[in-house]
Design a protein around this motif. Structure first.
Motif, PDB file in Angstrom:
ATOM      1  N   ILE A 157       1.059  -1.196   0.098  1.00 56.75           N
ATOM      2  CA  ILE A 157       0.030  -0.588  -0.757  1.00 56.75           C
ATOM      3  C   ILE A 157       0.991   1.722   0.079  1.00 56.75           C
ATOM      4  CG2 ILE A 157      -1.707   1.816   1.323  1.00 56.75           C
ATOM      5  CD1 ILE A 157      -2.966  -1.303   0.382  1.00 56.75           C
ATOM      6  N   ARG A 158       1.997   1.432   1.138  1.00 62.22           N
ATOM      7  CA  ARG A 158       2.827   2.329   1.056  1.00 62.22           C
ATOM      8  C   ARG A 158       3.657   2.890  -0.348  1.00 62.22           C
ATOM      9  NH1 ARG A 158       4.133   6.116   4.446  1.00 62.22           N
ATOM     10  NH2 ARG A 158       2.741   5.040   6.310  1.00 62.22           N
ATOM     11  N   LEU A 159       4.193   1.944  -0.873  1.00 62.27           N
ATOM     12  CA  LEU A 159       4.739   1.870  -1.762  1.00 62.27           C
ATOM     13  C   LEU A 159       4.110   1.554  -3.084  1.00 62.27           C
ATOM     14  CD1 LEU A 159       7.888   1.123  -2.577  1.00 62.27           C
ATOM     15  CD2 LEU A 159       8.000  -0.867  -2.850  1.00 62.27           C
ATOM     16  N   ARG A 160       2.798   0.849  -3.706  1.00 63.52           N
ATOM     17  CA  ARG A 160       2.616   0.522  -5.305  1.00 63.52           C
ATOM     18  C   ARG A 160       1.038   1.047  -5.336  1.00 63.52           C
ATOM     19  NH1 ARG A 160       6.468  -3.708  -5.836  1.00 63.52           N
ATOM     20  NH2 ARG A 160       8.414  -3.161  -5.636  1.00 63.52           N
ATOM     21  N   LEU A 161       0.434   1.315  -3.848  1.00 71.55           N
ATOM     22  CA  LEU A 161      -0.885   1.360  -4.472  1.00 71.55           C
ATOM     23  C   LEU A 161      -1.739   1.767  -3.136  1.00 71.55           C
ATOM     24  CD1 LEU A 161      -1.692  -2.556  -4.179  1.00 71.55           C
ATOM     25  CD2 LEU A 161      -1.153  -1.200  -6.307  1.00 71.55           C
ATOM     26  N   PRO A 162      -1.217   3.608  -3.423  1.00 73.33           N
ATOM     27  CA  PRO A 162      -2.021   3.660  -2.709  1.00 73.33           C
ATOM     28  C   PRO A 162      -3.316   4.286  -2.392  1.00 73.33           C
ATOM     29  CG  PRO A 162      -0.651   4.971  -4.093  1.00 73.33           C
ATOM     30  CD  PRO A 162      -0.159   3.843  -4.324  1.00 73.33           C
ATOM     31  N   ARG A 163      -3.694   4.195  -3.758  1.00 72.37           N
ATOM     32  CA  ARG A 163      -5.240   4.501  -4.011  1.00 72.37           C
ATOM     33  C   ARG A 163      -5.838   3.220  -3.232  1.00 72.37           C
ATOM     34  NH1 ARG A 163      -6.187   4.570 -10.096  1.00 72.37           N
ATOM     35  NH2 ARG A 163      -4.318   6.162 -10.361  1.00 72.37           N
ATOM     36  N   LEU A 164      -5.263   2.475  -3.187  1.00 73.65           N
ATOM     37  CA  LEU A 164      -5.866   1.701  -2.058  1.00 73.65           C
ATOM     38  C   LEU A 164      -6.166   2.135  -0.713  1.00 73.65           C
ATOM     39  CD1 LEU A 164      -5.257  -2.205  -3.290  1.00 73.65           C
ATOM     40  CD2 LEU A 164      -7.047  -0.981  -3.206  1.00 73.65           C
ATOM     41  N   ARG A 165      -5.289   2.345   0.020  1.00 79.70           N
ATOM     42  CA  ARG A 165      -5.063   3.114   1.542  1.00 79.70           C
ATOM     43  C   ARG A 165      -6.435   3.324   1.873  1.00 79.70           C
ATOM     44  NH1 ARG A 165      -1.090   4.781   4.938  1.00 79.70           N
ATOM     45  NH2 ARG A 165       0.607   4.936   4.509  1.00 79.70           N
ATOM     46  N   PRO A 166      -7.554   3.921   1.229  1.00 82.17           N
ATOM     47  CA  PRO A 166      -8.823   4.764   2.125  1.00 82.17           C
ATOM     48  C   PRO A 166      -9.357   3.539   2.675  1.00 82.17           C
ATOM     49  CG  PRO A 166      -8.213   5.763   0.500  1.00 82.17           C
ATOM     50  CD  PRO A 166      -7.289   4.692   0.185  1.00 82.17           C
ATOM     51  N   ILE A 167      -9.146   2.398   1.636  1.00 81.53           N
ATOM     52  CA  ILE A 167      -9.596   1.217   1.561  1.00 81.53           C
ATOM     53  C   ILE A 167      -9.834   0.264   3.011  1.00 81.53           C
ATOM     54  CG2 ILE A 167     -10.435  -1.233   0.335  1.00 81.53           C
ATOM     55  CD1 ILE A 167     -10.645   0.290  -2.592  1.00 81.53           C
ATOM     56  N   VAL A 168      -7.981  -0.161   2.483  1.00 76.55           N
ATOM     57  CA  VAL A 168      -7.296  -0.901   3.807  1.00 76.55           C
ATOM     58  C   VAL A 168      -7.775  -0.915   4.746  1.00 76.55           C
ATOM     59  CG1 VAL A 168      -5.496  -1.911   4.436  1.00 76.55           C
ATOM     60  CG2 VAL A 168      -6.400  -1.961   1.512  1.00 76.55           C
ATOM     61  N   GLU A 169      -7.724   1.186   5.280  1.00 76.19           N
ATOM     62  CA  GLU A 169      -7.567   1.629   6.420  1.00 76.19           C
ATOM     63  C   GLU A 169      -9.060   1.407   7.056  1.00 76.19           C
ATOM     64  OE1 GLU A 169      -6.826   5.851   6.428  1.00 76.19           O
ATOM     65  OE2 GLU A 169      -4.092   4.886   7.116  1.00 76.19           O
ATOM     66  N   PHE A 170     -10.158   0.955   6.096  1.00 75.35           N
ATOM     67  CA  PHE A 170     -11.451   1.844   6.581  1.00 75.35           C
ATOM     68  C   PHE A 170     -11.741  -0.236   7.217  1.00 75.35           C
ATOM     69  CE2 PHE A 170     -16.103   0.409   5.835  1.00 75.35           C
ATOM     70  CZ  PHE A 170     -17.074   1.254   6.474  1.00 75.35           C
ATOM     71  N   ILE A 171     -11.087  -0.934   6.077  1.00 79.84           N
ATOM     72  CA  ILE A 171     -11.259  -2.460   6.468  1.00 79.84           C
ATOM     73  C   ILE A 171     -10.267  -2.388   7.949  1.00 79.84           C
ATOM     74  CG2 ILE A 171     -10.638  -4.868   6.441  1.00 79.84           C
ATOM     75  CD1 ILE A 171     -10.621  -4.560   3.110  1.00 79.84           C
ATOM     76  N   THR A 172      -9.416  -2.174   8.181  1.00 80.52           N
ATOM     77  CA  THR A 172      -8.868  -2.481   9.219  1.00 80.52           C
ATOM     78  C   THR A 172      -9.424  -1.350  10.544  1.00 80.52           C
ATOM     79  OG1 THR A 172      -6.847   0.031   9.591  1.00 80.52           O
ATOM     80  CG2 THR A 172      -6.864  -2.672   8.320  1.00 80.52           C
ATOM     81  N   LEU A 173     -10.747  -0.620  10.245  1.00 81.14           N
ATOM     82  CA  LEU A 173     -10.677  -0.415  11.925  1.00 81.14           C
ATOM     83  C   LEU A 173     -12.427  -0.631  11.994  1.00 81.14           C
ATOM     84  CD1 LEU A 173     -10.277   4.060  10.929  1.00 81.14           C
ATOM     85  CD2 LEU A 173      -9.496   2.339  12.613  1.00 81.14           C
ATOM     86  N   LEU A 174     -12.572  -1.538  10.535  1.00 79.02           N
ATOM     87  CA  LEU A 174     -14.138  -1.905  11.071  1.00 79.02           C
ATOM     88  C   LEU A 174     -14.443  -3.130  12.451  1.00 79.02           C
ATOM     89  CD1 LEU A 174     -15.204  -3.363   7.595  1.00 79.02           C
ATOM     90  CD2 LEU A 174     -16.218  -2.154   8.780  1.00 79.02           C
ATOM     91  N   PRO A 175     -13.335  -3.674  12.574  1.00 81.99           N
ATOM     92  CA  PRO A 175     -13.277  -4.337  14.270  1.00 81.99           C
ATOM     93  C   PRO A 175     -13.481  -3.388  14.935  1.00 81.99           C
ATOM     94  CG  PRO A 175     -11.427  -5.362  13.022  1.00 81.99           C
ATOM     95  CD  PRO A 175     -12.077  -3.898  11.514  1.00 81.99           C
ATOM     96  N   LEU A 176     -13.400  -2.423  15.324  1.00 87.53           N
ATOM     97  CA  LEU A 176     -13.850  -1.867  15.937  1.00 87.53           C
ATOM     98  C   LEU A 176     -15.115  -1.243  15.933  1.00 87.53           C
ATOM     99  CD1 LEU A 176     -10.671   0.948  16.319  1.00 87.53           C
ATOM    100  CD2 LEU A 176     -10.729  -1.308  17.475  1.00 87.53           C
ATOM    101  N   VAL A 177     -15.293  -0.809  15.020  1.00 86.41           N
ATOM    102  CA  VAL A 177     -16.619  -0.519  15.065  1.00 86.41           C
ATOM    103  C   VAL A 177     -18.022  -1.875  15.338  1.00 86.41           C
ATOM    104  CG1 VAL A 177     -18.162   0.173  13.041  1.00 86.41           C
ATOM    105  CG2 VAL A 177     -16.079   0.861  13.114  1.00 86.41           C
ATOM    106  N   ILE A 178     -17.701  -3.153  14.580  1.00 86.67           N
ATOM    107  CA  ILE A 178     -18.208  -4.582  14.599  1.00 86.67           C
ATOM    108  C   ILE A 178     -18.159  -4.900  15.996  1.00 86.67           C
ATOM    109  CG2 ILE A 178     -19.506  -6.022  13.645  1.00 86.67           C
ATOM    110  CD1 ILE A 178     -18.767  -4.842  11.302  1.00 86.67           C
ATOM    111  N   PRO A 179     -19.465  -4.717  16.948  1.00 85.88           N
ATOM    112  CA  PRO A 179     -18.720  -5.806  17.715  1.00 85.88           C
ATOM    113  C   PRO A 179     -18.735  -7.264  18.032  1.00 85.88           C
ATOM    114  CG  PRO A 179     -20.587  -4.678  18.619  1.00 85.88           C
ATOM    115  CD  PRO A 179     -20.289  -4.857  17.310  1.00 85.88           C
ATOM    116  N   ALA A 180     -17.383  -7.573  18.806  1.00 87.42           N
ATOM    117  CA  ALA A 180     -16.274  -9.239  18.966  1.00 87.42           C
ATOM    118  C   ALA A 180     -18.348 -10.119  18.597  1.00 87.42           C
ATOM    119  CB  ALA A 180     -15.896  -9.347  20.145  1.00 87.42           C
ATOM    120  N   ILE A 181     -18.925  -9.947  18.927  1.00 86.00           N
ATOM    121  CA  ILE A 181     -19.692 -10.875  19.576  1.00 86.00           C
ATOM    122  C   ILE A 181     -20.678 -10.833  18.142  1.00 86.00           C
ATOM    123  CG2 ILE A 181     -21.796  -9.206  20.332  1.00 86.00           C
ATOM    124  CD1 ILE A 181     -22.679 -12.036  22.571  1.00 86.00           C
ATOM    125  N   VAL A 182     -20.913 -10.023  17.572  1.00 82.57           N
ATOM    126  CA  VAL A 182     -21.517  -9.724  16.004  1.00 82.57           C
ATOM    127  C   VAL A 182     -21.085 -10.743  14.803  1.00 82.57           C
ATOM    128  CG1 VAL A 182     -22.424  -8.459  14.515  1.00 82.57           C
ATOM    129  CG2 VAL A 182     -23.061  -8.428  16.361  1.00 82.57           C
TER     130      VAL A 182
END
Lengths: 260, 301
Positions: A81-106
């Motif tokens: 992401i850092r080297l070649r695919l900066p355009r994917l960065r917002p998507i990947v960051e969004f995905i990595t934040l999802l586990p904080l939004v969706i409760p573990a039990i869900v």
């Protein structure tokens, strides 16, 4: 405007009382197993319990597996992401934040419906695959911290120059990844790893719902059935958490980032 | 969840024109992550979301969502919201004063790093061990309860207090909520420049004016944002509550846990709707937090 220090001291004092009293009380309670005198009997009982050892060991293995799988997934991703695919960065960051939004039990509820024994990928059908599913679920839980730690680590090194230098010397991408990038983000992975360990070791919901013999469900069992042992376990858990945070500070960033 | 605060959403400078290697390798390198995220994060969640709009035979319906408003489920949501609100607002207030004391209180230099380290530990000390600690402290045979009766002849349980109830749960949640607030707010307090205060003083402002016109307007997105984050943090929690009360307290995570274990709602798809309701509430609060965070950032550079 003179600043009165009285208010500040008062706030610290109240905070200290609120945070210290439960710890002292728990410790005192954990020493009361033997009638009429203080003893470490509760600790002896807990530490000598084979189920304690087995479940703690199991969770330690799970934590180790989570850290390995997590690092293998996250480091190449953050690197590319850092080297070649900066355009994917917002998507990947969004995905990595999802586990904080969706409760573990869900999330685990979804697993149980999607991967049950009569489904297309029956991951919960056997013990081995259930263990694997638990590892994956912990990787998901650790994702936000792991990704953030590694991404910050990559920011502090010159990824591009390192890659170019390695390529000029004839390195393939696996050599670059495992001989150049991984060693350079070792510290970041370590601090992510200790945090992951702290999260995994006491995790209750996922292990319990996936029916795995982890430390969390063991804690619940003891909590429901014993008097003094739970306090001893709480103190042990607190020490483990403290040790993980201490190790993060030791390996990681300076005192200014004491908040991870 | 503490760490969410430390995550900057802004990205570093993108590397403009890659010269080295090919993008093809990069896509292959990223694909395991994307496949993993799809299979173990997005697909399971989508499954529940879609299921929430289906009846037992797979036909489309809003019935499950409507059923969420039956009294027992509505009260579970309501208690969850109340406990989360109480612990978020309480945690925000106490955490604010604590962070203020540690950062700007003019206290000896060792206070701040000690406070920060302890907060790092305490914000991660949640779940079952925390429940055990509070049972040993304020439970019916807890030490504080016993000592209060012994020395002050004061039984907190005679006042209607019960650790296994709303206030007990909120009080316990504060143990990880306050440190979280301190951790997130300390950098924001650092952003209050000393010069602003000096300038205000020169213009004749007193402490009240300074807070009313300068500090609070700068801080409010951080304050509100963090409070919302604390709310979401408490809302998704289950282990602490489960450890304290077993399955007796009717909060939404415990209800969902019971549903997963044994279909207590007698309707699989109603369970999915329950999960969807939780995602909506935590998702909304997190979205609000991220928005407020971006607002507060301009002062913190």
């Amino acid at each position: 405007m003179k600043q009165s220090r009285f208010g500040a001291w008062l706030a610290i004092a109240i905070g200290t009382i609120y945070f210290i009293v439960p710890l002292l009380a728990t410790f005192e309670f954990s020493l009361r197993m033997r009638r009429g005198e203080y003893s470490f009997d509760a600790y002896a009982v807990v530490l000598g319990d084979p189920r304690f050892q087995a479940s703690f060991l199991y969770s330690t293995f799970q934590a180790a597996a989570t850290i390995i799988v997590g690092a293998l997934l996250v480091v190449p991703t953050a690197y590319f992401i850092r080297l070649r695919l900066p355009r994917l960065r917002p998507i990947v960051e969004f995905i990595t934040l999802l586990p904080l939004v969706i409760p573990a039990i869900v999330i685990v509820f979804g697993y149980l419906r999607l991967y049950n024994s009569s489904s297309w990928i029956p991951l919960t059908a056997t013990t081995r695959t259930s263990d694997l599913l638990l590892t994956f679920s912990y990787v998901v839980l650790a994702l936000p911290y792991m990704y953030r730690a590694v991404d910050t680590g990559l920011r502090s090194i010159d990824v591009r120059t390192l890659t170019e230098a390695a390529e000029n010397l004839g390195a393939g991408w696996s050599t670059i990844m495992f001989k150049v990038i991984f060693p350079n983000v070792k510290v970041a992975i370590l601090s992510g790893a200790f945090l992951t360990f702290a999260i995994v070791i006491g995790e209750f919901t996922m292990a319990s719902l996936l029916d795995r013999p982890a430390f969390g469900p063991y804690l619940q069992l003891i909590g429901a059935n014993r008097a003094y042992e739970p306090s001893a376990l709480a103190i042990i858990a607190f020490i483990v958490t403290w040790a993980c945070m201490g190790l993060i500070q030791l390996f990681g960033r300076g005192p200014a980032t004491a908040k991870r | 969840m503490a760490q969410q605060a430390q995550m900057e959403l802004g990205s570093g400078p993108a590397i403009a024109r890659p010269r080295v290697g090919q993008t093809g390798w990069a896509l292959i390198g990223v694909s395991p992550f994307l496949v993993f995220a799809f299979m173990f994060l997005i697909l399971p969640t989508m499954y529940l979301v879609v299921g929430a709009f289906q009846d037992a035979d797979g036909n489309f319906t809003f019935g499950n969502l409507a059923d969420l408003f039956q009294p027992s489920i509505r009260s579970a949501y309501w208690i969850s919201i109340k406990v989360s609100l109480a612990s978020a607002i309480g945690g925000a207030l106490v955490g604010f004063f604590l962070a203020y004391a540690g950062v700007m209180g003019g206290l000896p230099g060792w206070i701040r790093p000690t406070l920060m380290t302890f907060c790092g530990v305490a914000s991660n000390f949640a779940g079952l061990p925390l429940a055990f600690a509070f049972l040993a402290t304020l439970g019916r045979t807890g030490i504080v309860t016993v000592l209060l009766v012994k020395y002050f002849d004061f039984n907190i349980y005679s006042t209607g207090f019960n650790l296994l109830s709303f206030w007990g749960l909120a009080l316990t949640y504060l143990y990880f909520q306050i440190p979280l607030m301190v951790l997130i707010l300390a950098p924001a307090l650092d952003g209050l420049k000393r010069e602003w205060r000096e300038a205000a003083e020169i213009l004749g402002a007193n402490s009240f004016h300074y807070w009313r016109h300068i500090a609070l307007p700068v801080l409010w997105p951080s304050l509100l944002g963090t409070t919302i984050l604390l709310f979401a943090n408490a809302f998704g929690a289950i282990a602490t509550a489960y450890g304290l009360t077993g399955s007796s307290l009717n909060i939404v995570t415990i209800l969902l846990y019971a549903q997963i274990r044994g279909d207590v709602l007698h309707n699989q798809n109603l369970g999915y709707a329950l999960a969807l309701g939780m995602i909506l509430i935590t998702g909304f609060s997190n979205g609000l937090y991220i928005w407020l965070r971006s607002r507060s950032e301009r002062w913190l550079r």
